[in-house]
Design a protein around this motif. Structure first.
Motif, PDB file in Angstrom:
ATOM      1  N   ARG A  61       0.932  -1.092  -0.172  1.00  0.00           N
ATOM      2  CA  ARG A  61       0.072   0.038   0.054  1.00  0.00           C
ATOM      3  C   ARG A  61       1.000   1.321   0.113  1.00  0.00           C
ATOM      4  O   ARG A  61       0.392   2.420  -0.199  1.00  0.00           O
ATOM      5  N   ARG A  62       2.095   1.097   0.242  1.00  0.00           N
ATOM      6  CA  ARG A  62       3.151   2.432   0.337  1.00  0.00           C
ATOM      7  C   ARG A  62       4.003   2.482  -0.811  1.00  0.00           C
ATOM      8  O   ARG A  62       4.726   3.662  -1.102  1.00  0.00           O
ATOM      9  N   ARG A 136      -0.410  -1.125  -6.514  1.00  0.00           N
ATOM     10  CA  ARG A 136      -0.470  -1.201  -5.288  1.00  0.00           C
ATOM     11  C   ARG A 136      -1.393  -2.426  -5.041  1.00  0.00           C
ATOM     12  O   ARG A 136      -1.836  -2.660  -3.835  1.00  0.00           O
ATOM     13  N   ARG A 137      -1.782  -3.322  -6.041  1.00  0.00           N
ATOM     14  CA  ARG A 137      -2.679  -4.586  -5.789  1.00  0.00           C
ATOM     15  C   ARG A 137      -1.810  -5.427  -6.314  1.00  0.00           C
ATOM     16  O   ARG A 137      -1.612  -5.393  -7.682  1.00  0.00           O
TER      17      ARG A 137
END
Length: 280
Positions: A61-62, A136-137
């Motif tokens: 997520r970062r 981010r996935r």
């Protein structure tokens, strides 16, 4: 519940040694300055030999994850891929031939750059895929045949097929007994290894195990690599290309592992590869 797949592990290799791995390895994590990326490493006696392991991990997520491809005469060593793409870290990707062309399915920035479905399901049976403009996935899914490969890539911006899959939905994969496979050089002999995986909490792991340096880095079998992934708490994990291709790099520390292509236990023996996975 442990998953059963259609090829390869012998029953004697279906014993999980995660507890012994955990007891043997005291991981020390260092945060890369200005990032959420952590770098870890260890040189320990485990699985009956000296193992030298390098890891990069980060919360997805970062940071953004990407598959980057540059094949044939434009292929590069992993560190160069990282530098050219202004990455924070990079790890080598999947399988390729003598002309440095990929031999498995590769999708980069929405474009299928290699449409080959598989170079053999005995080792290429899973897809690492990435969704979203920010990358981010991530996900790892089984692709045991051609239709499943095509379907798995639909709607995902980037994808890379490799294998064998090591951890599936939190369970170490148990393959059926097939002597022709479990005695193979690829599965049962120790080699340098690379894998990618993630935890249920959303931490992505790039893992490289050095090998071909007796007394310093023995390398791991596929079974031992799977057990290492269990000990790291990975929810999904897939093996990537190994051997002389195995390389892990960060912009802060350079090449972390000891690539074996120059047959010297240093950080200079990288091999050119056609694709890598990077994090920014």
């Amino acid at each position: 519940m442990m998953c059963s797949w259609g090829s390869s592990f012998a029953q004697e290799h279906n014993r999980f040694d995660a507890d012994s791995v955990l007891r043997s390895i005291d991981w020390v994590w260092t945060r890369m300055e200005g990032t959420h990326i952590e770098v870890g490493g260890a040189s320990v006696e485990v699985f009956g030999g000296r193992q030298t392991i390098s890891i990069v991990r980060f919360p997805v997520r970062r940071h953004s994850v990407s598959v980057v491809s540059s094949a044939g005469p434009d292929a590069m060593i992993t560190s160069r891929f990282g530098e050219v793409n202004k990455a924070l870290a990079a790890v080598n990707g999947s399988y390729f031939d003598g002309k440095l062309m990929p031999t498995t399915y590769v999708k980069d920035e929405g474009e299928v750059v290699c449409a080959l479905i598989s170079d053999g399901v005995y080792r290429s049976n899973a897809m690492f895929r990435i969704k979203g403009k920010k990358g981010r996935r991530v996900d790892i899914v089984p692709v045991p045949d051609s239709p499943s490969t095509v379907a798995a890539a639909q709607g995902w911006r980037e994808a890379l097929v490799s294998g064998p899959v090591l951890i599936d939905e939190g369970s170490p994969v148990v393959y059926e007994n097939r002597p022709s496979i479990f005695k193979s050089v690829f599965y049962a002999r120790r080699h340098p290894r690379t894998c990618v995986g993630y935890t249920s909490e959303g931490w992505v792991y790039f893992v490289v195990v050095d090998g071909r340096f007796p007394g310093k880095a023995e390398g791991m079998t596929i079974f031992e690599l799977r057990d290492l992934c269990v000990s790291l708490g990975l929810h999904e994990a897939v093996n990537l290309d190994g051997g002389g291709s195995s390389a892990l790099w960060t912009c802060q520390d350079g090449v972390l592992n000891h690539p074996s292509d120059n047959k010297t236990f240093d950080h200079k023996g990288e091999r050119r590869v056609p694709n890598v996975i990077i994090v920014r």
